[in-house]
Write an enzyme that holds these catalytic residues in place. Structure first.
Site: not given
Ligand code: AHR
Length: 504
Positions: A75, A176, A295
């Site tokens: 984010n 995202e 992720e």
């Molecule tokens: O990993 C934590 C957060 O999770 C990241 O910043 C984001 O990409 C996801 O929503």
């Protein structure tokens, strides 16, 4: 204690899934909480070098074996100005980080992070900001990072002390972008068009780039599926990967469903692979767009309300404790199960990033001025990254089923196998919560193996954890029940366990 369960597995060298790409064992470092500042970078710490990076943390990252590391978010990247993180340290601005409601000091940027990567021996995977910024800033960053010399941005890099280009190959086109929480989030149509323009321009600077377009933030997003289709329709010719993100947590004491998180990940991968194939079909294309699962982890996000809601205008802390989950044996067994799923899809998933690395939902924890230690989840990752080389083999499973509230009946045992031509490695997860499972593995198709050893994670208390006070409470244990006789391997797996087997 009830009846023992059993499982029969069959393995053969011809049951080939695909090559295990080393990028499957990637990590993720975001400017978030104490990940960078007071995590990997703590200039006053006794183990810190002149660059401010903690050597004890570097040793643990090396031991973990992470290959490619995604940076700087997450984010965070959707509000990041990369120019703030280059040039003289004392001239770097302090900025509001709107994603995590903190102050970003910019004392670590691209140059410092590459210095750290050189020390840990990992490859950089760089994300560009497509939230508050766009094509010009993304192409400027590629020029800064990858053009050797003789242009404004490349000479700026050289003036900032780096003569040689960074030579970054892997790039993420934003983060995202389907999520309403994301700065500058977009519809699939708008993001697909922007990502295509950015990709084309970035490749005009450097045609060697490997580009990852954003898939859905998770498979529960209302636009999941249509997002992937629309975005790929716009970017098909421009990208190499589409991303998947997934986090899991145990809720309402439902351990059985939690341990079966790998089943959810399997369904996620299958859906995205089907969507890729659909777009290939309508485009009459033979191109293979791959999956970057960039992720994934266990994350108790319902515990972390500290980064949402309304904050006072004067509350912008530097490196606060955020998302510092303490992981248990059950979490490690689930992480091991997720690694099994990734290996079983090595034909489609060729890049993945455990999210994240230090302090923030992380396998490694640190205390300012104090020690660094391994969380429980460190162990299945490190053991798999070290062992799983070569070819992933499909495992034929004949196992009982466990009922789960979330995923219906799931196999009691999850398994994956790899071979480097010499050793055969087997990774096993026992999802039974109270019973051991006796596993027999038919290896007669291989012919020559004589020895087998096993190490894994389990405990009488599935909620045991490693902490500052007791950092070695949970460590890998040898499983002495293993036997290999006439090409048939037998092992008893404790309940709630993950095991790595080496067969030679
Ligand atoms: O990993 C934590 C957060 O999770 C990241 O910043 C984001 O990409 C996801 O929503």
């Amino acid at each position: 204690m009830g009846e023992r369960t059993t499982a029969r597995l069959t393995l053969h060298p011809a049951f080939r899934i695909g090559t295990v790409d080393r990028r499957l064992f990637g990590g993720f470092v975001e400017h978030l909480g104490r990940h960078i500042y007071d995590g990997i970078h703590e200039p006053g710490h006794p183990s810190a070098g002149p660059d401010g990076f903690r050597r004890d943390v570097i040793e643990l990252v090396k031991e973990l074996g992470v290959t490619t590391i995604r940076y700087p978010g997450g984010n965070f990247v959707s509000g990041y100005r990369w120019e703030d993180g280059v040039g003289p340290l004392d001239g770097r601005p302090r900025r509001l980080d709107l994603a995590w409601h903190t102050t970003e000091t910019n004392q670590v940027g691209l140059h410092e992070f590459q210095t750290w990567l050189d020390l840990v021996g990992s490859e950089l995977m760089l994300a560009v900001n497509l939230g508050t910024r766009g094509v010009p800033e993304a192409t400027a960053l590629v020029e800064y990072a990858n053009v050797p010399a003789g242009t404004a941005r490349s000479d700026q890099r050289r003036a900032n002390g780096r003569d040689e280009p960074f030579g970054v190959t892997m790039w993420c086109l934003g983060n995202e972008m389907d999520g309403p929480w994301q700065l500058g989030h977009l519809s699939a149509d708008d993001y697909g068009k922007l990502a295509s323009r950015a990709a084309k321009a970035m490749r005009m600077v450097d045609n060697r780039l490997e580009l990852v377009v954003c898939g859905s933030s998770n498979r529960d997003m209302p636009t999941f599926g249509t997002w992937e289709r629309t975005v790929l329709e716009h970017t098909w010719d421009d990208v190499d990967y589409i991303s998947c993100h997934a986090y899991y947590q145990e809720t309402d004491g439902d351990l059985a469903s939690f341990l079966a998180s790998g089943v959810d990940m399997e369904r996620f991968i299958a859906s995205v692979a089907a969507t890729i194939d659909h777009v290939a079909t309508v485009k009459r294309s033979d191109k293979k767009v791959k999956i970057s699962f960039d992720e994934w982890n266990v994350w108790y996000f319902t515990r972390w309300n500290d980064v949402e809601g309304t904050f006072p205008i004067d509350h912008w802390p530097v490196a606060p404790r955020q998302l510092e989950d303490v992981y248990t044996v059950a979490d490690a067994v689930t992480v091991g199960g997720l690694l099994i799923t990734l290996l079983n899809h090595a034909d489609r998933v060729t890049s993945a990033s455990l999210a994240q690395l230090v302090n923030v939902i992380a396998p490694i924890m640190t205390e300012p001025g104090g020690p660094a230690w391994r969380q429980t989840t460190f162990h299945p990752f490190a053991l798999t990254a070290k062992a799983a080389h070569g070819t992933a083999l499909s495992v034929s499973l004949d196992t009982g089923a466990i009922p789960t509230a979330r995923y219906g009946d799931v196999p009691t045992v999850a398994a994956a196998a790899t071979t480097d031509g010499t050793a055969l490695r087997l990774f096993l997860q026992n999802r039974a919560t109270t019973e051991p499972t006796t596993v027999t593995v038919d290896l007669t198709g291989f012919g020559t193996f004589t020895t087998a050893t096993a190490t894994g994670i389990w405990d009488e208390d599935p909620y045991a954890a490693n902490t500052l006070e007791d950092p070695e409470r949970v460590v890998p244990r040898a499983n002495e029940t293993i036997e290999l006789i006439d090409g048939v391997l037998t092992i008893e797996l404790p309940p709630v366990s993950w095991t790595a087997v080496t067969i030679l």
